[in-house]
Design an enzyme around this catalytic site. Sequence first.
Site, PDB file in Angstrom:
ATOM      1  CG  HIS A 159      15.253  16.994  -0.684  1.00 18.77           C
ATOM      2  ND1 HIS A 159      15.315  15.901  -1.628  1.00 18.77           N
ATOM      3  CD2 HIS A 159      14.168  17.832  -0.994  1.00 18.77           C
ATOM      4  CE1 HIS A 159      14.170  15.708  -2.341  1.00 18.77           C
ATOM      5  NE2 HIS A 159      13.463  16.905  -2.035  1.00 18.77           N
ATOM      6  CG  HIS A 190      11.531  20.429  -1.191  1.00 19.25           C
ATOM      7  ND1 HIS A 190      11.045  18.852  -1.105  1.00 19.25           N
ATOM      8  CD2 HIS A 190      11.271  20.662  -0.120  1.00 19.25           C
ATOM      9  CE1 HIS A 190      10.503  18.623   0.220  1.00 19.25           C
ATOM     10  NE2 HIS A 190      10.499  19.772   0.706  1.00 19.25           N
TER      11      HIS A 190
HETATM   12 ZN   LIG Z   1      11.329  17.400  -2.693  1.00 24.89          ZN
END
Ligand SMILES: [Zn+2]
Length: 581
Positions: A327, A456
Amino acid sequence: MASIEEKRHTLAHLLAAAVLEKYPHAKTTIGPVIENGFYYDFDFSGGEAPGEADLATLEKTMRKLLPSWKEMEGTETSAQDAYDQFKNNPFKLELIDEIEKRGEKVRLYTAGNFTDLCAGGHAENPAKDIAPDSFALDRIAGAYWRGNEKNQMLTRIYGLAFDTKEELDAYRTQREEAEKRDHRKIAKEQGLLVFSDLVGSGMPMFTPKGNVIRSEIIKFSRELNDELGFGEVHTPNINKGELFKISGHYDKYKEDMLTVHSQYIEDEMFLKPMNCPQHTQIYASEPRSYRDLPIRFSDFAVLYRDERPGELSGLTRLRSFSQDDGHIFCREDQIENELTNVLSAIQKALATYRIDYWVRLSLRDPEKKEKYIGEDATWKKSEDIMRKLLVEKKIPHKEAAGEAAFYGPKMDIMAIDAIGREWQVSTIQLDLNMPGRFNLEYITEDGTKKTPVMIHRALIGSPDRFMGLLIEHYAGAFPTWLAPIQVKVLSISEKHVRYAEEVVAELKMANIRAEVDNSNESLGKKIRAAKMQKIPYLLVVGDAEVATKTVSVESRDAGKLDAMSVADFISRVTSEIKERK
Ligand SMILES: [Zn+2]
Ligand SMILES: [Zn+2]
């Protein structure tokens, strides 16, 4: 021109007509279109039933009837008339009954001298639209009427159908090749992983050999993470439900999460299905300034998802698996750079694995906004950023509405394996929603507070699932850097055992995964056994090699090489491993 679905649907009727010609006692039931073709279920209990050997004859009959099917004429009729027409067929009577209960009209379609109950959707002129060599009957299986095991068992005949003979042939070749490459079969032959009923379905256990491959995949992703500036974190597998309430998973994803109970605390807890909510808490653990961003966390934690047992198969769908997850928390002006860098790392990874791909730009379904969190304007902004990047970088992509994550749009990397099948692997997701839900912030240049953006991303996705893909992609012949055993040393006779062991010791010193075969088997047998395991290099040592301190080399991919010194062989293999060739 008829669509492939219309052709397949029409062929199901044609199959029923052919069956009735050969087996007049058969009772027709239903015949839907499926992926790659169609099927039709019959009740043959009134007489003789066809076996696999009879499919060729039925196929011939279909081809004989096809030219006379110049149209499929549909008529609406009363339920009473339909009852009369199908009075000897309890299956059709049941269907007619249901149509009547729904208050719909009963429709019958006729082609040649065959009439069937149907709602429509056929080739207009089957004789002209359907190439007689573009379909084939495939196999026979048993199936319960309406899929209910309390009902009668029927005979299901499957057919394959495509627009052309070439497509049909290509599909059959691909299917044969896929069977040979089946990762469950190869993983067993090579002893890479096991499943146990006692451990539970969908939860693989990797053997030392299989774990070598898995670890190499992770090691490579770690190197790429380093280049991208990620810091690896380590996080627990069990989390409080509260965390997932804030992230939104509790509302949108709970059905896929496994619950955990504590005997001491009341909190509802879950095995984590993803790492993102935890990473927000590491970010939130100290004040962040605009100068600190981007902050990047990577994580290889094992994740758990409650998949339906019926959908689990080998490594392709699992209850427990890890991801090469990461992330990024960044400012808006950093988004493009971060997305670009991650995308390049993914491109580098897939090129190394020798895998082709295309990118699916996965967008929100504008018709089903309730499935997602966040404002319209936020979604538009994120989707525009991703689209612009793909267009500017001239990366081949297709847009897909309804494929986004519930918190933001994605670039999904669709890998194409050696036999042309697609697997979804990597993903990059832009999330302008979750950071706000967790009140994440950073101090801007002018001292105000702002919410960071979250990206992400996975590079190859799940190392576990990716290993399944790789086994099939390479058909078990892993490149040297991934192979569990890179070199096998074979002694010609007992006299050479000591030298063989010396060679293995030297290879191990150079970090090459080597093994010796000192069994009493003939050399031919030892070579065959090693080749079955698809080991990249076989070294044969006998009198000549012992005398000259060399090894005779047979490469799996390049064939027999000249005899060489152990040092030369080590330098060749070491560079191959280092370059991940
Ligand atoms: Zn994630
Ligand atoms: Zn029909």
